[in-house]
Design a protein around this motif. Structure first.
Motif, PDB file in Angstrom:
ATOM      1  N   ILE A  14       0.860  -1.174   0.000  1.00  0.00           N
ATOM      2  CA  ILE A  14       0.000   0.000   0.000  1.00  0.00           C
ATOM      3  C   ILE A  14       0.904   1.234   0.000  1.00  0.00           C
ATOM      4  CG2 ILE A  14      -1.804   1.270   1.181  1.00  0.00           C
ATOM      5  CD1 ILE A  14      -2.699  -1.413   0.077  1.00  0.00           C
ATOM      6  N   TYR A  15       0.717   2.089  -0.980  1.00  0.00           N
ATOM      7  CA  TYR A  15       1.493   3.325  -1.083  1.00  0.00           C
ATOM      8  C   TYR A  15       0.633   4.487  -0.602  1.00  0.00           C
ATOM      9  CZ  TYR A  15       5.039   0.852  -3.783  1.00  0.00           C
ATOM     10  OH  TYR A  15       6.030  -0.018  -4.172  1.00  0.00           O
ATOM     11  N   VAL A  16       1.196   5.262   0.306  1.00  0.00           N
ATOM     12  CA  VAL A  16       0.515   6.437   0.860  1.00  0.00           C
ATOM     13  C   VAL A  16       1.367   7.658   0.542  1.00  0.00           C
ATOM     14  CG1 VAL A  16      -0.478   7.516   2.904  1.00  0.00           C
ATOM     15  CG2 VAL A  16      -0.436   5.021   2.708  1.00  0.00           C
ATOM     16  N   LYS A  17       0.980   8.394  -0.497  1.00  0.00           N
ATOM     17  CA  LYS A  17       1.695   9.615  -0.844  1.00  0.00           C
ATOM     18  C   LYS A  17       1.222  10.750   0.075  1.00  0.00           C
ATOM     19  CE  LYS A  17       0.555   9.762  -5.196  1.00  0.00           C
ATOM     20  NZ  LYS A  17       0.540  10.193  -6.631  1.00  0.00           N
ATOM     21  N   VAL A  18       2.163  11.587   0.483  1.00  0.00           N
ATOM     22  CA  VAL A  18       1.870  12.644   1.449  1.00  0.00           C
ATOM     23  C   VAL A  18       2.423  13.961   0.919  1.00  0.00           C
ATOM     24  CG1 VAL A  18       2.186  13.433   3.821  1.00  0.00           C
ATOM     25  CG2 VAL A  18       2.023  10.982   3.335  1.00  0.00           C
ATOM     26  N   ARG A  19       1.649  15.009   1.129  1.00  0.00           N
ATOM     27  CA  ARG A  19       2.093  16.359   0.806  1.00  0.00           C
ATOM     28  C   ARG A  19       1.436  17.314   1.786  1.00  0.00           C
ATOM     29  NH1 ARG A  19      -1.253  17.585  -4.828  1.00  0.00           N
ATOM     30  NH2 ARG A  19      -3.351  17.263  -3.968  1.00  0.00           N
ATOM     31  N   ALA A  20       1.883  18.546   1.752  1.00  0.00           N
ATOM     32  CA  ALA A  20       1.322  19.574   2.635  1.00  0.00           C
ATOM     33  C   ALA A  20       1.019  20.813   1.813  1.00  0.00           C
ATOM     34  CB  ALA A  20       2.285  19.911   3.764  1.00  0.00           C
ATOM     35  N   SER A  21       0.003  21.516   2.225  1.00  0.00           N
ATOM     36  CA  SER A  21      -0.343  22.760   1.537  1.00  0.00           C
ATOM     37  C   SER A  21       0.666  23.846   1.886  1.00  0.00           C
ATOM     38  CB  SER A  21      -1.749  23.211   1.943  1.00  0.00           C
ATOM     39  OG  SER A  21      -1.768  23.540   3.321  1.00  0.00           O
ATOM     40  N   LEU A  22       0.667  24.883   1.093  1.00  0.00           N
ATOM     41  CA  LEU A  22       1.576  25.990   1.349  1.00  0.00           C
ATOM     42  C   LEU A  22       1.313  26.611   2.720  1.00  0.00           C
ATOM     43  CD1 LEU A  22       3.740  28.007   0.503  1.00  0.00           C
ATOM     44  CD2 LEU A  22       1.963  29.317  -0.686  1.00  0.00           C
ATOM     45  N   GLY A  23       0.026  26.766   3.065  1.00  0.00           N
ATOM     46  CA  GLY A  23      -0.292  27.343   4.370  1.00  0.00           C
ATOM     47  C   GLY A  23       0.175  26.488   5.523  1.00  0.00           C
ATOM     48  N   ARG A  24       0.047  25.165   5.393  1.00  0.00           N
ATOM     49  CA  ARG A  24       0.480  24.280   6.485  1.00  0.00           C
ATOM     50  C   ARG A  24       2.000  24.291   6.631  1.00  0.00           C
ATOM     51  NH1 ARG A  24       1.183  22.994  10.720  1.00  0.00           N
ATOM     52  NH2 ARG A  24       0.800  21.006  11.774  1.00  0.00           N
ATOM     53  N   LEU A  25       2.695  24.339   5.504  1.00  0.00           N
ATOM     54  CA  LEU A  25       4.149  24.408   5.575  1.00  0.00           C
ATOM     55  C   LEU A  25       4.600  25.715   6.214  1.00  0.00           C
ATOM     56  CD1 LEU A  25       5.100  23.002   2.050  1.00  0.00           C
ATOM     57  CD2 LEU A  25       5.377  21.844   4.243  1.00  0.00           C
ATOM     58  N   GLU A  26       3.956  26.809   5.833  1.00  0.00           N
ATOM     59  CA  GLU A  26       4.312  28.096   6.426  1.00  0.00           C
ATOM     60  C   GLU A  26       4.016  28.106   7.920  1.00  0.00           C
ATOM     61  OE1 GLU A  26       3.855  31.376   2.889  1.00  0.00           O
ATOM     62  OE2 GLU A  26       2.047  30.759   3.960  1.00  0.00           O
ATOM     63  N   GLN A  27       2.901  27.511   8.294  1.00  0.00           N
ATOM     64  CA  GLN A  27       2.530  27.480   9.709  1.00  0.00           C
ATOM     65  C   GLN A  27       3.554  26.705  10.531  1.00  0.00           C
ATOM     66  OE1 GLN A  27      -0.876  25.050  10.963  1.00  0.00           O
ATOM     67  NE2 GLN A  27      -1.788  26.921  11.770  1.00  0.00           N
ATOM     68  N   HIS A  28       3.967  25.555  10.028  1.00  0.00           N
ATOM     69  CA  HIS A  28       4.941  24.746  10.775  1.00  0.00           C
ATOM     70  C   HIS A  28       6.327  25.388  10.749  1.00  0.00           C
ATOM     71  CE1 HIS A  28       6.367  21.143  12.728  1.00  0.00           C
ATOM     72  NE2 HIS A  28       7.344  21.031  11.834  1.00  0.00           N
ATOM     73  N   ALA A  29       6.701  25.989   9.627  1.00  0.00           N
ATOM     74  CA  ALA A  29       7.995  26.660   9.566  1.00  0.00           C
ATOM     75  C   ALA A  29       8.068  27.802  10.576  1.00  0.00           C
ATOM     76  CB  ALA A  29       8.251  27.184   8.157  1.00  0.00           C
ATOM     77  N   GLU A  30       6.963  28.530  10.737  1.00  0.00           N
ATOM     78  CA  GLU A  30       6.945  29.615  11.712  1.00  0.00           C
ATOM     79  C   GLU A  30       6.963  29.073  13.135  1.00  0.00           C
ATOM     80  OE1 GLU A  30       4.438  33.731  12.356  1.00  0.00           O
ATOM     81  OE2 GLU A  30       3.351  31.919  11.801  1.00  0.00           O
ATOM     82  N   ALA A  31       6.216  27.994  13.388  1.00  0.00           N
ATOM     83  CA  ALA A  31       6.155  27.440  14.738  1.00  0.00           C
ATOM     84  C   ALA A  31       7.496  26.879  15.185  1.00  0.00           C
ATOM     85  CB  ALA A  31       5.082  26.345  14.803  1.00  0.00           C
ATOM     86  N   THR A  32       8.256  26.279  14.266  1.00  0.00           N
ATOM     87  CA  THR A  32       9.548  25.684  14.607  1.00  0.00           C
ATOM     88  C   THR A  32      10.708  26.641  14.421  1.00  0.00           C
ATOM     89  OG1 THR A  32       9.724  24.768  12.365  1.00  0.00           O
ATOM     90  CG2 THR A  32       8.756  23.372  14.059  1.00  0.00           C
ATOM     91  N   ARG A  33      10.425  27.870  14.019  1.00  0.00           N
ATOM     92  CA  ARG A  33      11.452  28.884  13.814  1.00  0.00           C
ATOM     93  C   ARG A  33      12.508  28.409  12.812  1.00  0.00           C
ATOM     94  NH1 ARG A  33      11.186  32.744  17.933  1.00  0.00           N
ATOM     95  NH2 ARG A  33      13.361  33.337  17.583  1.00  0.00           N
ATOM     96  N   ALA A  34      12.039  27.721  11.785  1.00  0.00           N
ATOM     97  CA  ALA A  34      12.943  27.277  10.719  1.00  0.00           C
ATOM     98  C   ALA A  34      13.506  28.480   9.981  1.00  0.00           C
ATOM     99  CB  ALA A  34      12.216  26.336   9.755  1.00  0.00           C
ATOM    100  N   ARG A  35      14.740  28.353   9.535  1.00  0.00           N
ATOM    101  CA  ARG A  35      15.440  29.475   8.922  1.00  0.00           C
ATOM    102  C   ARG A  35      15.506  29.294   7.405  1.00  0.00           C
ATOM    103  NH1 ARG A  35      17.737  32.323  12.906  1.00  0.00           N
ATOM    104  NH2 ARG A  35      19.100  33.461  11.476  1.00  0.00           N
ATOM    105  N   PHE A  36      15.241  30.396   6.685  1.00  0.00           N
ATOM    106  CA  PHE A  36      15.238  30.373   5.229  1.00  0.00           C
ATOM    107  C   PHE A  36      15.978  31.601   4.715  1.00  0.00           C
ATOM    108  CE2 PHE A  36      11.667  27.818   6.539  1.00  0.00           C
ATOM    109  CZ  PHE A  36      11.750  26.715   5.701  1.00  0.00           C
TER     110      PHE A  36
END
Length: 850
Positions: free
Chosen positions: A164-186
């Motif tokens: 069983i293959y389960v492909k996963v992705r995230a929306s732009l908003g969810r990625l931005e939300q998590h990047a801000e919460a974890t203080r990821a640097r860009f």
């Protein structure tokens, strides 16, 4: 939850999850009942007739930090970035489901998925060691966790139906939300940030910012003020556009490349439920077989561009000119550093290869193994090795600024596999998993004992090889000496590879037991075990051949043992130089350097063939065999299925082994290439081929390397410094004790050679210490750029108000009087000095009133 499990077992086909959040009025439990947990399935028991009439979607409550429903469920999705591969032994095809929508009917089985630590009644158990039991994961549980974390998924079965293959992705908003919460640097966009800095932010009390670049026509730093600056991600509306858009995302204008999206999704999968994550330990699930594989999917566009720029890079250009930035932007900084390190060493092999070829031509012309050129080459080799390593220290500091990993080790998170006791953090008081150093120390001692036993076993094997060489005249008289030397060198080379594979598995097991907190600590501990074992496995045989065998093996040192009657009896052609073999030549240079030449030539040639087979042939064979097993060569498969049958590359173990191969090769060159001056040229050819074949293999023949960050090459830099110190000693010993110009036949006594050896070693070590003191490991430009980054982030992102020194000052009167005496006591010497003299002068009440 039991009701939910029974409901899921009755539903055929994968569930279609609808996101419901309590803040948006998503509670369906009715008044007076508690709010559902983050992963509790909200489903009412319905009649089968109702289910046939209405295909109601399952409703899942989102995790608490996932507050913005639109950010998780909007339609702004990119490409599928990762994929889970699960076995389906308890799944069977359902005729009705296949006829309707190609789905499958599930045989439900109850299972609890382990989290980072054990939980009791939903709470962490404090004071007890938090073990990680065998994990177990069902497809339903996986989909629930993904959905509750705001991740999109798509499930389908393989061609044969056994996975069983389960492909996963995230929306732009969810990625931005998590990047801000974890203080990821860009990376910041240099042009946008410069324009905003020059305007300033008057409303926030920030004046226009103009950073200096030149002074008297001289640049102050290597980069312009706003180049290669990184800052924590912030979704504030007034910060829109300040983050750089990666080259691969120019058409979508997303601030996240495929590598960065994989990193963020990986962090989301491992984050705690309370932080909005899935709380999945993918490594443990894969180890126990609940997840067959976790794939970081290749990006077709980036892969094609990287293949064209990297693999077709001209071999006449410096390897440092390879597109290493693009390589790291696709495979991650850790893997990019490994490639940059190999390119750096290969670039420095160019000047040394010229010196080695000159010495080789001198040998061919003079028909001697030991010449004055060998002594000069040894001196050049010492200087070359010291400068090469010092240059890398500066280069990796520059790379850490360009790739945004400066200070990464200070911000590094704990490994998902880390376990320990639940306790309050000694830093900020938050709950964290803490493992006592005392318990780890016992395991480190046990690992040290295991490494020692492996070293002893390796030494016994080497002793057996040396013993066979010493007994060769009596046991195998019918074999020529040169042929026997060649055979033992081949056996030794094979033994090196066998011990290498065996100890790699042992070192990995020992390091996992030691339970290190971060990936950097884990990587360094694993590397140290490998290095100390490989130091014995690779170098002891050659040191024996160079400095011991001539005096310990009678076949080498005694003419009678070789059947010499005092005449020069040629024995055919010498396989090394094509001249007539002379078994009666008793000089150390003739008997030792030839054998070291043979051994190094075989070892470096084996490295070239082994690299070619391991990187290209083995993955091709595995891909062909697995594709036949999955249905046949001509069977069409989906993209994740095609990537699943590729060979896996372990970013920890395999990257460390690749580093180690470059280190061992460097050690051969630094320590013993005076005996084999063609060594740098051979290593140059090997590495030029390897960097291109590695890139081709990682793009086309391997699963995508899981990207991870790294600030530097870790303990490998210390290993190179150790090899440089050892190189000073070994090259001095080769020049003084082995070469012919300083032999007894030239009038040099043992006493004179000992004194000369001490002087040469002292000069070499003094030069090394001087370079370490005079050459900065971190260039000034790097320090300036780091300070710029901190300043720009504080003003542009954090909007820290400018400090006005005159703002809080109060107007005070100035006392211009000069008093005749001090206001304290007077003494004749310091022995009368007392603490009371520090007290302020007593003021009378009348003076206070006045």
């Amino acid at each position: 939850q039991k009701v939910a499990r029974r409901h899921r077992a009755a539903v055929a086909g994968p569930p279609r999850a609808a996101l419901v959040h309590p803040a948006a009025g998503g509670s369906v439990l009715g008044a007076g009942r508690r709010a559902p947990d983050a992963y509790e399935l909200v489903a009412a028991m319905r009649r089968p007739e109702a289910e046939e009439e209405e295909a109601a979607a399952e409703q899942v409550t989102l995790n608490d930090p996932v507050e913005d429903v639109e950010a998780c469920a909007d339609s702004t999705y990119g490409r599928w970035d990762v994929c889970f591969v699960l076995a389906a032994p308890d799944w069977h095809r359902d005729g009705d489901a296949d006829a309707e929508d190609g789905g499958v009917a599930r045989t439900a089985h109850a299972a609890d998925t382990s989290s980072l630590v054990e939980r009791a009644d939903g709470a962490l158990t404090a004071g007890a060691l938090q073990h990680r039991p065998k994990a177990s994961l069902t497809l339903d549980d996986l989909l629930l966790r993904l959905t509750a974390s705001g991740l999109d998924h798509y499930c389908y079965r393989s061609v044969q139906g056994d996975e069983i293959y389960v492909k996963v992705r995230a929306s732009l908003g969810r990625l931005e939300q998590h990047a801000e919460a974890t203080r990821a640097r860009f990376r910041l966009h240099a042009g946008v940030v410069e324009r905003r800095a020059r305007r300033g932010f008057p409303r926030q009390g920030i004046q226009p910012i103009i950073i200096g670049e030149e002074c008297r026509g001289v640049r102050m730093a290597r980069w312009r003020p706003y180049e290669h600056l990184y800052a924590k991600y912030d979704r504030a509306p007034d910060l829109a556009g300040i983050y750089d858009v990666p080259r691969s995302e120019q058409d979508t204008a997303w601030p996240f490349s495929s590598m960065q999206r994989v990193k963020l999704i990986w962090d989301l999968l491992h984050a705690k439920r309370s932080d909005g994550g899935c709380e999945l330990d993918v490594a443990t699930l894969t180890y126990h077989g609940d997840v067959l594989a976790f794939l970081a999917l290749h990006d077709a566009k980036e892969r094609h561009e990287l293949h064209h720029e990297f693999c077709y890079h001209s071999a006449l250009k410096s390897p440092n000119g390879l597109p290493l930035d693009r390589y790291a932007a696709y495979f991650g900084e850790m893997h990019g550093l490994r490639m940059a390190f190999t390119a750096h060493v290969t670039t420095w092999y160019y000047p040394l290869s010229i010196a080695g070829l000159a010495v080789f031509l001198e040998r061919r012309i003079k028909q001697e193994m030991s010449t004055h050129g060998v002594i000069g080459y040894s001196a050049v080799l010492v200087v070359w090795s010291i400068l090469a390593v010092e240059d890398w220290a500066q280069r990796q500091a520059v790379i850490s600024v360009k790739w945004g990993t400066r200070g990464f080790e200070e911000r590094e998170k704990a490994r998902p596999q880390h376990r320990g006791y639940l306790a309050r953090s000694p830093v900020d008081g938050r709950d964290e998993i803490w493992y006592p150093p005392r318990e780890r120390r016992y395991k480190v001692w046990a690992s040290t004992a295991i490494v020692f036993l492996m070293v002893v076993a390796n030494l016994l094997f080497l002793y057996l090889v040396f013993w066979c060489k010493a007994e060769q005249p009596g046991a195998l008289k019918f074999v020529a000496h040169q042929h026997f030397v060649l055979a033992t060198a081949v056996v030794n080379s094979i033994g090196i590879q066998v011990f290498k594979l065996a100890f790699t598995h042992v070192a990995e097991w020992c390091t996992n037991r030691e339970n290190w907190r971060t990936e950097t600590e884990h990587h360094d501990a694993f590397t140290q075990k490998l290095f100390y074992f490989f130091l014995v496995n690779y170098y002891v045989p050659l040191f024996y051949l160079t400095f011991i065998q001539y005096y310990a093996n009678p076949w080498v040192s005694q003419s009678e043992a070789r059947g010499c009657t005092g005449k020069n009896q040629g024995g055919g052609k010498d396989p090394l130089d094509g001249e007539a073999a002379n078994p009666c030549d008793d000089t150390v240079a003739s008997q030792v350097l030839k054998e070291v030449w043979t051994s190094l030539a075989i070892i470096l040639s084996t490295a070239l063939s082994g690299s070619f087979v391991g990187r290209l042939i083995a993955p091709l064979v595995q891909e062909t065999l697995r594709k036949k097993k999955e249905g046949g060569i001509s069977v069409a498969m989906s993209v994740p299925e095609l990537q699943y049958i590729l060979m896996e590359y372990d970013e920890l173990k395999h990257t460390t082994v690749d580093y180690m191969q470059t280190t061992i090769q460097y050690g051969y060159i630094v320590l013993l290439s005076a005996a084999f001056p063609l060594g740098p040229f051979v290593a140059l050819l090997v590495n030029n081929v390897q960097v291109r074949t590695d890139c081709y293999a990682f793009i086309h023949l391997y699963r995508r390397v899981m990207p991870s960050s790294a600030e530097d090459i870790g303990v490998f830099e210390k290993f190179f410094q150790m090899l440089n110190v050892a190189g000073v000693v070994t090259n001095a010993a080769l020049s003084v004790y082995v070469s012919r110009p300083f032999s007894e036949g030239k009038g040099w006594s043992d006493h004179n050679r000992h004194n000369l050896f001490i002087v040469v070693v002292t000069v070499g070590l003094s030069f090394y210490a001087s370079c370490r003191l005079l050459l900065d490991a971190v260039p000034q430009s790097v320090e300036i750029q780091v300070k710029r980054q901190e300043f720009v982030e504080s003003k542009i992102v954090d909007r820290e108000k400018d400090f006005d020194v005159h703002e809080d000052l109060k107007v005070a009167s100035i006392d211009y009087r000069v008093h005749a005496m001090d206001d304290g006591a007077y003494h004749t010497n310091m022995l009368m000095f007392d603490e009371e003299d520090h007290a302020p002068p007593r003021t009378s009440p009348s003076a206070v009133e006045d």
